[in-house]
Motif scaffolding. Structure first.
Motif, PDB file in Angstrom:
ATOM      1  N   GLY A  26       0.815  -1.213   0.000  1.00  0.00           N
ATOM      2  CA  GLY A  26       0.000   0.000   0.000  1.00  0.00           C
ATOM      3  C   GLY A  26       0.844   1.257   0.000  1.00  0.00           C
ATOM      4  N   THR A  27       0.354   2.273   0.694  1.00  0.00           N
ATOM      5  CA  THR A  27       1.055   3.560   0.690  1.00  0.00           C
ATOM      6  C   THR A  27       2.409   3.487   1.382  1.00  0.00           C
ATOM      7  OG1 THR A  27      -0.150   4.285   2.650  1.00  0.00           O
ATOM      8  CG2 THR A  27      -1.033   4.963   0.529  1.00  0.00           C
ATOM      9  N   GLU A  94      -1.555  -1.459   5.183  1.00  0.00           N
ATOM     10  CA  GLU A  94      -2.577  -0.537   5.655  1.00  0.00           C
ATOM     11  C   GLU A  94      -3.717  -1.306   6.284  1.00  0.00           C
ATOM     12  OE1 GLU A  94      -3.283   2.967   2.894  1.00  0.00           O
ATOM     13  OE2 GLU A  94      -2.385   1.439   1.592  1.00  0.00           O
ATOM     14  N   ALA A  97      -6.437  -2.316   3.958  1.00  0.00           N
ATOM     15  CA  ALA A  97      -6.148  -3.301   2.914  1.00  0.00           C
ATOM     16  C   ALA A  97      -6.698  -4.665   3.323  1.00  0.00           C
ATOM     17  CB  ALA A  97      -4.647  -3.390   2.692  1.00  0.00           C
TER      18      ALA A  97
END
Length: 99
Positions: A26-27, A94, A97
């Motif tokens: 993810g981020t 995350e 997620a």
């Protein structure tokens, strides 16, 4: 700070067994700019402290609510005092997620 990109693994082949692999999704992956890295063992808090502060993984109460950390893909952990041994695999993703 002692963090190694997975691309810079030692030719001895045993260096990875002496490290902890930290994998990002993810981020967190976008922020750190790679999918994983290796770092020396220590407590979960020690390892998180070595990572880029832009990841924002900790707050005053422990691990921030926007991430989950899996140990070896078997359990989610949050105890900053938990020892993470050489050869372990941490997965940081995350909280939103997954399914």
């Amino acid at each position: 700070m002692s963090i190694h990109s997975s691309a810079s693994a030692s030719p001895r082949g045993s260096a990875a067994a002496e490290q902890v692999v930290v994998e990002f999704f993810g981020t967190t992956r976008m922020i750190i700019g790679r999918d994983q890295l290796e770092t020396p063992p220590g407590t979960l808090g020690d390892i998180l402290a070595r990572l880029d502060p832009k990841l924002n993984l900790r707050d005053s109460e422990g691990i921030t609510s926007h991430v989950r950390i899996s140990l070896n893909g078997r359990q989610f952990i949050s105890d900053l005092q938990m020892p993470i041994l050489a050869g372990a695999h941490l997965i940081i993703l995350e909280a939103a997620a997954g399914g």
